[in-house]
Enzyme design. Structure first.
Site, PDB file in Angstrom:
ATOM      1  N   ASP A 114       0.848  -1.188   0.000  1.00  0.00           N
ATOM      2  CA  ASP A 114       0.000   0.000   0.000  1.00  0.00           C
ATOM      3  C   ASP A 114       0.893   1.251   0.000  1.00  0.00           C
ATOM      4  OD1 ASP A 114      -3.041   0.787   0.390  1.00  0.00           O
ATOM      5  OD2 ASP A 114      -1.952   2.019   1.826  1.00  0.00           O
ATOM      6  N   TRP A 115       0.578   2.245   0.844  1.00  0.00           N
ATOM      7  CA  TRP A 115       1.399   3.461   0.890  1.00  0.00           C
ATOM      8  C   TRP A 115       2.832   3.173   1.347  1.00  0.00           C
ATOM      9  CZ3 TRP A 115       1.525   8.375  -0.667  1.00  0.00           C
ATOM     10  CH2 TRP A 115       0.341   8.928  -1.206  1.00  0.00           C
ATOM     11  N   TRP A 155     -12.827   3.838  -3.667  1.00  0.00           N
ATOM     12  CA  TRP A 155     -12.260   3.847  -2.319  1.00  0.00           C
ATOM     13  C   TRP A 155     -12.061   5.271  -1.814  1.00  0.00           C
ATOM     14  CZ3 TRP A 155     -11.162   2.422   2.321  1.00  0.00           C
ATOM     15  CH2 TRP A 155     -10.051   2.928   2.993  1.00  0.00           C
ATOM     16  N   ASP A 241      -7.393  -8.490  -4.220  1.00  0.00           N
ATOM     17  CA  ASP A 241      -7.347  -7.044  -4.022  1.00  0.00           C
ATOM     18  C   ASP A 241      -8.061  -6.376  -5.202  1.00  0.00           C
ATOM     19  OD1 ASP A 241      -6.716  -4.346  -3.774  1.00  0.00           O
ATOM     20  OD2 ASP A 241      -4.644  -4.720  -3.182  1.00  0.00           O
ATOM     21  N   HIS A 270      -5.983  -7.293  -0.141  1.00  0.00           N
ATOM     22  CA  HIS A 270      -5.115  -6.122  -0.203  1.00  0.00           C
ATOM     23  C   HIS A 270      -4.092  -6.104   0.923  1.00  0.00           C
ATOM     24  CE1 HIS A 270      -3.816  -2.014  -0.773  1.00  0.00           C
ATOM     25  NE2 HIS A 270      -4.183  -1.699   0.455  1.00  0.00           N
TER      26      HIS A 270
END
Length: 287
Positions: A114-115, A155, A241, A270
């Protein structure tokens, strides 16, 4: 804002000792487990924290390595400024660069999702002598050149409509094998809506256009990883995901020099660290 320590007491599967450093007048938390010449630097994303790595830390340590997992500012046991304007791509990236230098981390295996990857994959080009391997899970480089997916736009809209996002419920939906106590642990950093400025800021912060903050440095990182990266690269993909699944990850793989054939976990979502035992077992056999 600083979440009370008692909210982190007795979390399932999380008997790790907290460590802290000061950064720009803020207290930042990190885990630091094990010893060894090799260090795993594990970076979380939104809206999670270092609790996400609890399944991966023990086998990494058992392999004879050190594991360091910081909580980004605004997340976990790190301080949470209420001013949403403080949070930016450069703010979080600068924290990570300073964190590596302050702790003099070397011989690094960068573990991201993710980030953690959006930011983390821009770090090796700044200090290539410190990084030797990548383990990449469900993430991307936000170069501002590729249109945002419908899944991400949905999202982002959901996040905007839910400023007091129920983080534990979100994790429970995404990872149905979690116990109620494990899902609730993701709420520990956030006693109420005031603590969630960082959570709210991340979705609109993804560089969407060519000149958005963070896009240029992401393009520079892509070019470095394509042409100059000298380390080993591995990828694990959670196939379920809906936003950063196999199509995005396979494109990202083409941006990383000599990236090995990925591990695809069919029932993985995810937050692939919640399938971390399988990922870690596979990775340790590759290296």
């Amino acid at each position: 804002m600083r979440a009370p320590d008692e909210r982190f007491a007795g979390l399932p599967g999380f008997a790790f000792q907290p460590h802290y450093l000061e950064w720009r007048g803020l207290r930042a938390h990190f885990l630091d487990e094990g010893q060894g010449e090799r260090t795993y630097l594990c970076l979380h994303g939104n809206p999670t924290w270092s609790y996400l790595y609890r399944r991966m830390i023990p086998p990494f340590v058992a392999s004879g390595a050190r594991v360091v997992a910081p909580d980004l500012i605004g997340f976990g046991r790190s301080d949470k400024p209420e001013d949403e304007g403080l949070y930016s791509f450069d703010f979080h990236r600068s924290f990570l660069l300073d964190f590596i230098q302050t702790n003099n981390l070397r011989n690094l295996t960068l573990v991201v999702q993710d980030w953690g990857g959006v930011l983390g994959l821009t770090l090796p080009m700044e200090m290539p002598e410190r990084f030797g391997r990548l383990l990449i899970m469900n993430t991307d480089l936000a170069t501002g050149e590729v249109p945002l997916s419908e899944g991400f736009i949905a999202w982002r809209a959901y996040s905007a409509k839910n400023p007091d996002m129920a983080v534990g419920k979100l994790l429970a939906r995404a990872c149905p094998h979690l116990t109620a106590a494990e899902a609730a642990a993701y709420d520990a950093p956030f006693p109420d809506v005031r603590y969630k400025a960082g959570v709210r800021r991340f979705p609109p912060m993804v560089p969407e256009h060519y000149d958005d903050p963070g896009a240029a440095v992401s393009r520079k990182a892509r070019n470095f990883l394509q042409t100059a990266w000298q380390g080993q690269s591995y990828m694990a993909i959670g196939a379920k995901d809906p936003v950063l699944g196999p199509p995005v990850m396979q494109r990202l793989r083409t941006w990383i020099r000599n990236c090995h054939e990925p591990l695809v976990i069919g029932n993985g979502g995810h937050f692939l660290q919640e399938w971390g035992e399988e990922v870690t077992r596979w990775f340790l056999t590759q290296t």
